[in-house]
Design a protein around this motif. Structure first.
Motif, PDB file in Angstrom:
ATOM      1  N   THR A   3      -6.435  -1.820   2.767  1.00 21.61           N
ATOM      2  CA  THR A   3      -6.356  -2.098   1.339  1.00 21.61           C
ATOM      3  C   THR A   3      -4.923  -2.054   0.834  1.00 21.61           C
ATOM      4  O   THR A   3      -4.520  -2.855  -0.029  1.00 21.61           O
ATOM      5  N   PHE A   4      -4.113  -1.138   1.342  1.00 23.24           N
ATOM      6  CA  PHE A   4      -2.754  -0.982   0.848  1.00 23.24           C
ATOM      7  C   PHE A   4      -1.930  -2.249   1.030  1.00 23.24           C
ATOM      8  O   PHE A   4      -0.987  -2.504   0.266  1.00 23.24           O
ATOM      9  N   LEU A   5      -2.259  -3.070   2.013  1.00 23.82           N
ATOM     10  CA  LEU A   5      -1.502  -4.305   2.230  1.00 23.82           C
ATOM     11  C   LEU A   5      -1.637  -5.257   1.051  1.00 23.82           C
ATOM     12  O   LEU A   5      -0.755  -6.065   0.795  1.00 23.82           O
ATOM     13  N   HIS A   6      -2.727  -5.168   0.350  1.00 20.50           N
ATOM     14  CA  HIS A   6      -3.008  -6.104  -0.729  1.00 20.50           C
ATOM     15  C   HIS A   6      -2.546  -5.605  -2.095  1.00 20.50           C
ATOM     16  O   HIS A   6      -2.453  -6.395  -3.034  1.00 20.50           O
ATOM     17  N   THR A   7      -2.286  -4.313  -2.227  1.00 22.98           N
ATOM     18  CA  THR A   7      -2.101  -3.764  -3.574  1.00 22.98           C
ATOM     19  C   THR A   7      -0.837  -2.952  -3.783  1.00 22.98           C
ATOM     20  O   THR A   7      -0.395  -2.794  -4.914  1.00 22.98           O
ATOM     21  N   GLU A   8      -0.255  -2.384  -2.757  1.00 17.44           N
ATOM     22  CA  GLU A   8       0.763  -1.362  -2.949  1.00 17.44           C
ATOM     23  C   GLU A   8       2.169  -1.847  -2.596  1.00 17.44           C
ATOM     24  O   GLU A   8       2.358  -2.866  -1.941  1.00 17.44           O
ATOM     25  N   ARG A   9       3.133  -1.035  -3.034  1.00 16.84           N
ATOM     26  CA  ARG A   9       4.502  -1.189  -2.534  1.00 16.84           C
ATOM     27  C   ARG A   9       4.454  -1.009  -1.021  1.00 16.84           C
ATOM     28  O   ARG A   9       3.729  -0.169  -0.500  1.00 16.84           O
ATOM     29  N   LEU A  10       5.242  -1.802  -0.314  1.00 11.55           N
ATOM     30  CA  LEU A  10       5.238  -1.723   1.139  1.00 11.55           C
ATOM     31  C   LEU A  10       6.679  -1.720   1.652  1.00 11.55           C
ATOM     32  O   LEU A  10       7.325  -2.764   1.728  1.00 11.55           O
ATOM     33  N   VAL A  11       7.165  -0.541   1.977  1.00 13.25           N
ATOM     34  CA  VAL A  11       8.450  -0.372   2.638  1.00 13.25           C
ATOM     35  C   VAL A  11       8.138  -0.093   4.104  1.00 13.25           C
ATOM     36  O   VAL A  11       7.512   0.915   4.431  1.00 13.25           O
ATOM     37  N   ALA A  12       8.537  -1.009   4.978  1.00  7.91           N
ATOM     38  CA  ALA A  12       8.105  -0.961   6.373  1.00  7.91           C
ATOM     39  C   ALA A  12       9.300  -0.883   7.313  1.00  7.91           C
ATOM     40  O   ALA A  12      10.318  -1.543   7.116  1.00  7.91           O
ATOM     41  N   LEU A  13       9.151  -0.081   8.349  1.00  9.14           N
ATOM     42  CA  LEU A  13      10.211   0.150   9.333  1.00  9.14           C
ATOM     43  C   LEU A  13       9.885  -0.545  10.642  1.00  9.14           C
ATOM     44  O   LEU A  13       8.806  -0.349  11.206  1.00  9.14           O
ATOM     45  N   PHE A  14      10.816  -1.339  11.141  1.00 11.29           N
ATOM     46  CA  PHE A  14      10.671  -1.980  12.444  1.00 11.29           C
ATOM     47  C   PHE A  14      10.948  -0.992  13.569  1.00 11.29           C
ATOM     48  O   PHE A  14      11.850  -0.138  13.478  1.00 11.29           O
ATOM     49  N   TYR A 198      17.504  -4.387  -6.676  1.00 15.81           N
ATOM     50  CA  TYR A 198      17.644  -5.798  -7.049  1.00 15.81           C
ATOM     51  C   TYR A 198      16.353  -6.558  -6.763  1.00 15.81           C
ATOM     52  O   TYR A 198      15.864  -7.325  -7.608  1.00 15.81           O
ATOM     53  N   ALA A 199      15.782  -6.340  -5.576  1.00 16.47           N
ATOM     54  CA  ALA A 199      14.539  -7.018  -5.216  1.00 16.47           C
ATOM     55  C   ALA A 199      13.407  -6.619  -6.162  1.00 16.47           C
ATOM     56  O   ALA A 199      12.622  -7.466  -6.604  1.00 16.47           O
ATOM     57  N   ALA A 200      13.325  -5.334  -6.474  1.00 15.82           N
ATOM     58  CA  ALA A 200      12.286  -4.872  -7.391  1.00 15.82           C
ATOM     59  C   ALA A 200      12.432  -5.532  -8.753  1.00 15.82           C
ATOM     60  O   ALA A 200      11.440  -5.898  -9.393  1.00 15.82           O
ATOM     61  N   GLY A 201      13.668  -5.710  -9.198  1.00 10.00           N
ATOM     62  CA  GLY A 201      13.915  -6.347 -10.484  1.00 10.00           C
ATOM     63  C   GLY A 201      13.474  -7.791 -10.529  1.00 10.00           C
ATOM     64  O   GLY A 201      13.170  -8.328 -11.601  1.00 10.00           O
ATOM     65  N   LEU A 202      13.419  -8.446  -9.368  1.00 14.05           N
ATOM     66  CA  LEU A 202      12.968  -9.841  -9.299  1.00 14.05           C
ATOM     67  C   LEU A 202      11.450  -9.955  -9.196  1.00 14.05           C
ATOM     68  O   LEU A 202      10.912 -11.046  -9.365  1.00 14.05           O
ATOM     69  N   GLY A 203      10.784  -8.838  -8.877  1.00 14.13           N
ATOM     70  CA  GLY A 203       9.340  -8.871  -8.728  1.00 14.13           C
ATOM     71  C   GLY A 203       8.841  -8.621  -7.318  1.00 14.13           C
ATOM     72  O   GLY A 203       7.648  -8.748  -7.051  1.00 14.13           O
ATOM     73  N   PHE A 204       9.745  -8.271  -6.395  1.00 14.21           N
ATOM     74  CA  PHE A 204       9.323  -7.899  -5.050  1.00 14.21           C
ATOM     75  C   PHE A 204       8.656  -6.525  -5.090  1.00 14.21           C
ATOM     76  O   PHE A 204       8.942  -5.705  -5.961  1.00 14.21           O
ATOM     77  N   ALA A 205       7.787  -6.282  -4.113  1.00 14.39           N
ATOM     78  CA  ALA A 205       7.056  -5.020  -4.081  1.00 14.39           C
ATOM     79  C   ALA A 205       7.185  -4.342  -2.719  1.00 14.39           C
ATOM     80  O   ALA A 205       6.276  -3.641  -2.281  1.00 14.39           O
ATOM     81  N   GLY A 206       8.307  -4.556  -2.061  1.00 11.32           N
ATOM     82  CA  GLY A 206       8.521  -3.913  -0.780  1.00 11.32           C
ATOM     83  C   GLY A 206       9.745  -4.475  -0.086  1.00 11.32           C
ATOM     84  O   GLY A 206      10.365  -5.432  -0.557  1.00 11.32           O
ATOM     85  N   LYS A 207      10.085  -3.859   1.037  1.00 12.08           N
ATOM     86  CA  LYS A 207      11.283  -4.266   1.772  1.00 12.08           C
ATOM     87  C   LYS A 207      11.122  -3.880   3.233  1.00 12.08           C
ATOM     88  O   LYS A 207      10.490  -2.873   3.567  1.00 12.08           O
ATOM     89  N   LEU A 208      11.731  -4.677   4.099  1.00  9.31           N
ATOM     90  CA  LEU A 208      11.761  -4.401   5.527  1.00  9.31           C
ATOM     91  C   LEU A 208      12.997  -3.578   5.865  1.00  9.31           C
ATOM     92  O   LEU A 208      14.083  -3.862   5.367  1.00  9.31           O
ATOM     93  N   CYS A 209      12.826  -2.575   6.722  1.00  7.29           N
ATOM     94  CA  CYS A 209      13.931  -1.704   7.137  1.00  7.29           C
ATOM     95  C   CYS A 209      14.094  -1.770   8.645  1.00  7.29           C
ATOM     96  O   CYS A 209      13.105  -1.892   9.377  1.00  7.29           O
ATOM     97  N   ILE A 210      15.345  -1.660   9.096  1.00 10.81           N
ATOM     98  CA  ILE A 210      15.616  -1.720  10.529  1.00 10.81           C
ATOM     99  C   ILE A 210      16.090  -0.390  11.088  1.00 10.81           C
ATOM    100  O   ILE A 210      16.331  -0.288  12.298  1.00 10.81           O
ATOM    101  N   SER A 213      17.260   5.612   8.592  1.00 12.59           N
ATOM    102  CA  SER A 213      18.165   6.072   7.543  1.00 12.59           C
ATOM    103  C   SER A 213      18.084   5.216   6.285  1.00 12.59           C
ATOM    104  O   SER A 213      18.539   5.633   5.214  1.00 12.59           O
ATOM    105  N   GLN A 214      17.495   4.020   6.390  1.00  9.78           N
ATOM    106  CA  GLN A 214      17.375   3.147   5.224  1.00  9.78           C
ATOM    107  C   GLN A 214      16.165   3.470   4.359  1.00  9.78           C
ATOM    108  O   GLN A 214      16.090   3.029   3.205  1.00  9.78           O
ATOM    109  N   ILE A 215      15.217   4.210   4.879  1.00 10.83           N
ATOM    110  CA  ILE A 215      13.946   4.380   4.184  1.00 10.83           C
ATOM    111  C   ILE A 215      14.124   5.104   2.853  1.00 10.83           C
ATOM    112  O   ILE A 215      13.654   4.626   1.799  1.00 10.83           O
ATOM    113  N   ALA A 216      14.787   6.254   2.865  1.00  5.75           N
ATOM    114  CA  ALA A 216      14.934   7.025   1.622  1.00  5.75           C
ATOM    115  C   ALA A 216      15.671   6.242   0.537  1.00  5.75           C
ATOM    116  O   ALA A 216      15.204   6.184  -0.610  1.00  5.75           O
ATOM    117  N   PRO A 217      16.810   5.608   0.834  1.00  2.00           N
ATOM    118  CA  PRO A 217      17.466   4.839  -0.228  1.00  2.00           C
ATOM    119  C   PRO A 217      16.656   3.633  -0.690  1.00  2.00           C
ATOM    120  O   PRO A 217      16.683   3.294  -1.879  1.00  2.00           O
TER     121      PRO A 217
END
Length: 269
Positions: A3-14, A198-210, A213-217
């Motif tokens: 369910t979270f894939l369809h509704t929530e913020r998604l910050v994902a780590l590769f 910046y992405a959130a301000g445009l309407g994005f609801a998540g980001k990919l991290c590599i 150390s990027q997750i918290a910021p």
């Protein structure tokens, strides 16, 4: 489970698919989900070894996504066969360009939603159709590959149109906001946070991290500021069916909706 894939913020780590010793560490790093990668992170000669490692060491708990190789590659069939054996929250399809790409994956693994990764001019041109395709949970932006396809710089100015189109395509299809691409500079926490904000301000609801150390910021970038939260609380405290004045500005229904969205983002964080 999905369910979270369809509704929530998604910050994902590769995490590379051929590094199973990192799977548990990635799950403990604090991201909303972990993406085990069979595509760019694994050399062609190592794809089979990576699949074997994933099958042997796949975690039994956690929000886990699998990035498979794209349609038209010689690796797709084996990747889909592996996906059918795993406990998956979602499949990330790279270089999604046609609705048939989604249908191929969804037919092979029908119980697992697909995140369509837009990485080319053709993918962006078809983003609205892709977002509306059965089986798609949401869109994501492979911004680095997209820039390579167009020969453009990887800058906010150059990518504004593409990002805006992905947000619009997602909204038209009634999907959750899209997931933004990676910040390639790993050691700059301020940049990762600013890119997320910046992405959130445009309407994005998540980001990919590599990198972990990027997750918290990145999470901080998607969280509303204390001043935004205080503003939203004042707006909703003055709730009315008509227009009222708050902080010297007129407040009506659209402003109240915006305030509700800010507080919802604060709850997710």
């Amino acid at each position: 489970m999905t369910t979270f894939l369809h509704t929530e913020r998604l910050v994902a780590l590769f995490v590379p698919g051929d590094r199973p010793e990192r799977f548990g560490k990635a799950l403990a790093a604090g991201a909303d989900a972990v993406i085990v990668d069979l595509e760019d992170a694994v050399a062609p000669a190592d794809k089979g070894k990576a699949r074997d490692a994933i099958a042997a060491h796949w975690p039994t708990e956690g929000r886990l996504l699998l990035r498979i190789n794209g349609c038209g590659t010689p690796f797709l069939a084996d990747d889909l066969a592996l996906a059918r054996r795993l406990r998956l929250s979602g499949i990330i399809l790279p270089k999604a360009e046609q609705a048939q790409n989604i249908s191929t994956v969804h037919a092979a693994v029908p119980d697992v939603p697909v995140i369509a990764l837009i990485e080319s001019a053709l993918g962006l041109a078809n983003a609205r159709a892709l977002a509306a395709t059965h089986g798609v949970a949401r869109l994501a932006f492979g911004s680095i590959d997209y820039c390579a396809d167009l020969g453009s710089s990887h800058s906010r100015e150059a990518l504004l149109m593409a990002r805006s189109e992905l947000v619009l395509a997602s909204r038209l299809a009634r999907r959750a906001g899209p997931i933004d691409g990676v910040t390639a500079t790993v050691a700059d926490a301020t940049l990762a946070r600013d890119d997320a904000a910046y992405a959130a301000g445009l309407g994005f609801a998540g980001k990919l991290c590599i990198h972990p150390s990027q997750i918290a910021p990145v999470l901080a970038g998607f969280a509303p500021s204390p001043s935004d939260i205080a503003w939203a609380q004042r707006i909703l405290a003055a709730a009315s069916e008509g227009a009222v004045k708050v902080d010297g500005a007129m407040v009506d229904a659209p402003v109240r909706i915006r305030a509700e969205q800010i507080l919802k983002r604060a709850e997710i964080g």
